[in-house]
Design a protein around this motif. Structure first.
Motif, PDB file in Angstrom:
ATOM      1  N   ALA A  36       0.835  -1.203   0.000  1.00 12.83           N
ATOM      2  CA  ALA A  36       0.000   0.000   0.000  1.00 12.83           C
ATOM      3  C   ALA A  36       0.869   1.252   0.000  1.00 12.83           C
ATOM      4  O   ALA A  36       0.600   2.202  -0.747  1.00 12.83           O
ATOM      5  CB  ALA A  36      -0.932  -0.008   1.204  1.00 12.83           C
ATOM      6  N   ASP A  37       1.909   1.246   0.811  1.00 15.18           N
ATOM      7  CA  ASP A  37       2.812   2.399   0.880  1.00 15.18           C
ATOM      8  C   ASP A  37       3.569   2.618  -0.424  1.00 15.18           C
ATOM      9  O   ASP A  37       3.996   3.737  -0.712  1.00 15.18           O
ATOM     10  CB  ASP A  37       3.798   2.248   2.043  1.00 15.18           C
ATOM     11  N   ARG A  77      -3.034   0.295  -4.920  1.00 15.23           N
ATOM     12  CA  ARG A  77      -4.359   0.641  -4.393  1.00 15.23           C
ATOM     13  C   ARG A  77      -5.142  -0.583  -3.926  1.00 15.23           C
ATOM     14  O   ARG A  77      -5.956  -0.501  -3.024  1.00 15.23           O
ATOM     15  CB  ARG A  77      -5.167   1.449  -5.401  1.00 15.23           C
ATOM     16  N   TYR A  78      -4.885  -1.734  -4.550  1.00 14.99           N
ATOM     17  CA  TYR A  78      -5.548  -2.957  -4.112  1.00 14.99           C
ATOM     18  C   TYR A  78      -5.114  -3.311  -2.692  1.00 14.99           C
ATOM     19  O   TYR A  78      -5.934  -3.659  -1.848  1.00 14.99           O
ATOM     20  CB  TYR A  78      -5.245  -4.128  -5.061  1.00 14.99           C
ATOM     21  N   ALA A  79      -3.823  -3.207  -2.461  1.00 19.61           N
ATOM     22  CA  ALA A  79      -3.291  -3.489  -1.122  1.00 19.61           C
ATOM     23  C   ALA A  79      -3.826  -2.464  -0.122  1.00 19.61           C
ATOM     24  O   ALA A  79      -4.162  -2.821   1.009  1.00 19.61           O
ATOM     25  CB  ALA A  79      -1.763  -3.480  -1.142  1.00 19.61           C
ATOM     26  N   ALA A  80      -3.915  -1.209  -0.541  1.00 24.21           N
ATOM     27  CA  ALA A  80      -4.426  -0.165   0.355  1.00 24.21           C
ATOM     28  C   ALA A  80      -5.864  -0.474   0.771  1.00 24.21           C
ATOM     29  O   ALA A  80      -6.224  -0.351   1.946  1.00 24.21           O
ATOM     30  CB  ALA A  80      -4.347   1.203  -0.311  1.00 24.21           C
ATOM     31  N   GLU A  81      -6.676  -0.904  -0.182  1.00 28.16           N
ATOM     32  CA  GLU A  81      -8.073  -1.233   0.123  1.00 28.16           C
ATOM     33  C   GLU A  81      -8.164  -2.419   1.076  1.00 28.16           C
ATOM     34  O   GLU A  81      -8.930  -2.386   2.035  1.00 28.16           O
ATOM     35  CB  GLU A  81      -8.841  -1.523  -1.171  1.00 28.16           C
ATOM     36  N   GLU A  82      -7.404  -3.451   0.799  1.00 31.31           N
ATOM     37  CA  GLU A  82      -7.415  -4.639   1.670  1.00 31.31           C
ATOM     38  C   GLU A  82      -6.912  -4.285   3.066  1.00 31.31           C
ATOM     39  O   GLU A  82      -7.488  -4.708   4.072  1.00 31.31           O
ATOM     40  CB  GLU A  82      -6.555  -5.761   1.080  1.00 31.31           C
ATOM     41  N   LEU A  83      -5.845  -3.511   3.123  1.00 32.31           N
ATOM     42  CA  LEU A  83      -5.276  -3.117   4.417  1.00 32.31           C
ATOM     43  C   LEU A  83      -6.282  -2.312   5.226  1.00 32.31           C
ATOM     44  O   LEU A  83      -6.510  -2.597   6.412  1.00 32.31           O
ATOM     45  CB  LEU A  83      -4.000  -2.301   4.207  1.00 32.31           C
ATOM     46  N   VAL A  84      -6.894  -1.358   4.600  1.00 30.15           N
ATOM     47  CA  VAL A  84      -7.870  -0.512   5.297  1.00 30.15           C
ATOM     48  C   VAL A  84      -9.033  -1.349   5.813  1.00 30.15           C
ATOM     49  O   VAL A  84      -9.491  -1.152   6.945  1.00 30.15           O
ATOM     50  CB  VAL A  84      -8.340   0.634   4.381  1.00 30.15           C
ATOM     51  N   GLU A  85      -9.502  -2.271   5.018  1.00 29.07           N
ATOM     52  CA  GLU A  85     -10.615  -3.119   5.475  1.00 29.07           C
ATOM     53  C   GLU A  85     -10.197  -3.993   6.653  1.00 29.07           C
ATOM     54  O   GLU A  85     -10.979  -4.197   7.581  1.00 29.07           O
ATOM     55  CB  GLU A  85     -11.161  -3.969   4.330  1.00 29.07           C
ATOM     56  N   ARG A  86      -8.976  -4.503   6.632  1.00 29.50           N
ATOM     57  CA  ARG A  86      -8.495  -5.315   7.760  1.00 29.50           C
ATOM     58  C   ARG A  86      -8.358  -4.460   9.017  1.00 29.50           C
ATOM     59  O   ARG A  86      -8.726  -4.880  10.110  1.00 29.50           O
ATOM     60  CB  ARG A  86      -7.145  -5.991   7.441  1.00 29.50           C
ATOM     61  N   ALA A 138      -1.870  10.552   6.564  1.00 34.78           N
ATOM     62  CA  ALA A 138      -0.763  10.496   5.605  1.00 34.78           C
ATOM     63  C   ALA A 138      -1.252  10.653   4.165  1.00 34.78           C
ATOM     64  O   ALA A 138      -0.460  10.611   3.229  1.00 34.78           O
ATOM     65  CB  ALA A 138       0.003   9.179   5.762  1.00 34.78           C
ATOM     66  N   GLY A 139      -2.583  10.804   3.993  1.00 39.12           N
ATOM     67  CA  GLY A 139      -3.123  11.056   2.663  1.00 39.12           C
ATOM     68  C   GLY A 139      -3.767   9.875   1.971  1.00 39.12           C
ATOM     69  O   GLY A 139      -4.137   9.982   0.799  1.00 39.12           O
ATOM     70  N   ASP A 140      -3.938   8.760   2.663  1.00 39.20           N
ATOM     71  CA  ASP A 140      -4.579   7.588   2.065  1.00 39.20           C
ATOM     72  C   ASP A 140      -6.088   7.822   2.045  1.00 39.20           C
ATOM     73  O   ASP A 140      -6.758   7.735   3.070  1.00 39.20           O
ATOM     74  CB  ASP A 140      -4.233   6.338   2.885  1.00 39.20           C
ATOM     75  N   ILE A 141      -6.628   8.151   0.878  1.00 38.08           N
ATOM     76  CA  ILE A 141      -8.043   8.512   0.757  1.00 38.08           C
ATOM     77  C   ILE A 141      -8.959   7.350   1.114  1.00 38.08           C
ATOM     78  O   ILE A 141     -10.043   7.541   1.660  1.00 38.08           O
ATOM     79  CB  ILE A 141      -8.365   9.082  -0.645  1.00 38.08           C
ATOM     80  N   THR A 142      -8.516   6.120   0.832  1.00 38.58           N
ATOM     81  CA  THR A 142      -9.306   4.948   1.216  1.00 38.58           C
ATOM     82  C   THR A 142      -9.435   4.883   2.731  1.00 38.58           C
ATOM     83  O   THR A 142     -10.512   4.612   3.258  1.00 38.58           O
ATOM     84  CB  THR A 142      -8.650   3.658   0.675  1.00 38.58           C
ATOM     85  N   ALA A 143      -8.341   5.173   3.423  1.00 37.70           N
ATOM     86  CA  ALA A 143      -8.366   5.176   4.886  1.00 37.70           C
ATOM     87  C   ALA A 143      -9.230   6.318   5.411  1.00 37.70           C
ATOM     88  O   ALA A 143      -9.959   6.147   6.391  1.00 37.70           O
ATOM     89  CB  ALA A 143      -6.951   5.286   5.446  1.00 37.70           C
ATOM     90  N   VAL A 144      -9.166   7.467   4.761  1.00 34.82           N
ATOM     91  CA  VAL A 144      -9.992   8.609   5.185  1.00 34.82           C
ATOM     92  C   VAL A 144     -11.466   8.220   5.140  1.00 34.82           C
ATOM     93  O   VAL A 144     -12.200   8.389   6.126  1.00 34.82           O
ATOM     94  CB  VAL A 144      -9.756   9.849   4.283  1.00 34.82           C
ATOM     95  N   LEU A 181     -12.320   5.499   7.748  1.00 28.98           N
ATOM     96  CA  LEU A 181     -12.242   6.061   9.094  1.00 28.98           C
ATOM     97  C   LEU A 181     -13.488   6.876   9.400  1.00 28.98           C
ATOM     98  O   LEU A 181     -14.085   6.737  10.477  1.00 28.98           O
ATOM     99  CB  LEU A 181     -10.995   6.939   9.237  1.00 28.98           C
ATOM    100  N   ILE A 182     -13.904   7.687   8.467  1.00 29.00           N
ATOM    101  CA  ILE A 182     -15.079   8.539   8.686  1.00 29.00           C
ATOM    102  C   ILE A 182     -16.322   7.685   8.884  1.00 29.00           C
ATOM    103  O   ILE A 182     -17.158   7.974   9.747  1.00 29.00           O
ATOM    104  CB  ILE A 182     -15.250   9.529   7.521  1.00 29.00           C
ATOM    105  N   VAL A 183     -16.452   6.618   8.117  1.00 23.62           N
ATOM    106  CA  VAL A 183     -17.600   5.717   8.292  1.00 23.62           C
ATOM    107  C   VAL A 183     -17.597   5.129   9.706  1.00 23.62           C
ATOM    108  O   VAL A 183     -18.629   5.104  10.382  1.00 23.62           O
ATOM    109  CB  VAL A 183     -17.597   4.593   7.227  1.00 23.62           C
TER     110      VAL A 183
END
Length: 171
Positions: A46-47, A51-60, A76-82, A85-87
């Motif tokens: 993800a780093d 983006r696939y890894a970022a999505e999986e990481l955020v969901e985990r 750090a700017g990861d929009i998927t995490a933003v 997180l808000i949800v």
């Protein structure tokens, strides 16, 4: 090819193909790493911009309720995490953190905060945010006031220079 590699669990070959730009391999690799709960590898990918890894990481991280890790990624700017997180913050009704993030310019937090305040019927908080320049809160406040038929408050807001409110009154 990526499907066969994933079935075999061949992380090395999937990584090689993903690093070479194979999107299917990147997706399969991320899914495989997530199934193995390999957060370190997911984080590394993800780093590196996967983006696939970022999505999986955020969901985990969300499934574990790891708000500090989600917050760090979001900050750090990861929009998927933003977004995730808000949800989570909204589901928990965390007005304090949503307010802090909204006040810092997080539009996703501003929308979620406005939704929560509106659902609670908290006109005072919506008014305070609207008066402080939060256009999302101002629009939601106007809709709530219009639904309640509160022409007195709508007129006062329009007279004070709120253009959105004036537009609603002209309708």
């Amino acid at each position: 090819m990526a499907g066969l590699l994933a079935e075999r669990g061949d992380l090395a070959a999937l990584t090689t193909r993903a690093d070479a730009g194979d999107k299917e391999a990147a997706g399969r690799l991320s899914s495989l790493l997530a199934k193995r709960s390999d957060l370190a590898a997911l984080t590394a990918h993800a780093d590196a911009g996967d983006r696939y890894a970022a999505e999986e990481l955020v969901e985990r991280l969300a499934a574990r309720g790891d708000l500090p890790a989600l917050t760090a990624r979001a900050d750090a700017g990861d929009i998927t995490a933003v977004k995730r997180l808000i949800v989570l913050l909204a589901e928990r009704g965390d007005l304090t953190t949503l307010t802090t993030r909204a006040d810092a310019g997080d539009r996703y937090a501003a929308v979620a905060l406005t939704d929560l305040l509106a659902a609670r019927g908290d006109l005072a908080a919506l008014t305070a945010r609207a008066d402080a320049g939060d256009t999302t809160a101002a629009r939601r406040l106007n809709v709530l006031l219009a639904k309640r038929g509160d022409l007195t408050t709508l007129t006062a807001r329009a007279d004070a220079g709120d253009k959105d409110t004036a537009w609603i009154l002209r309708r």
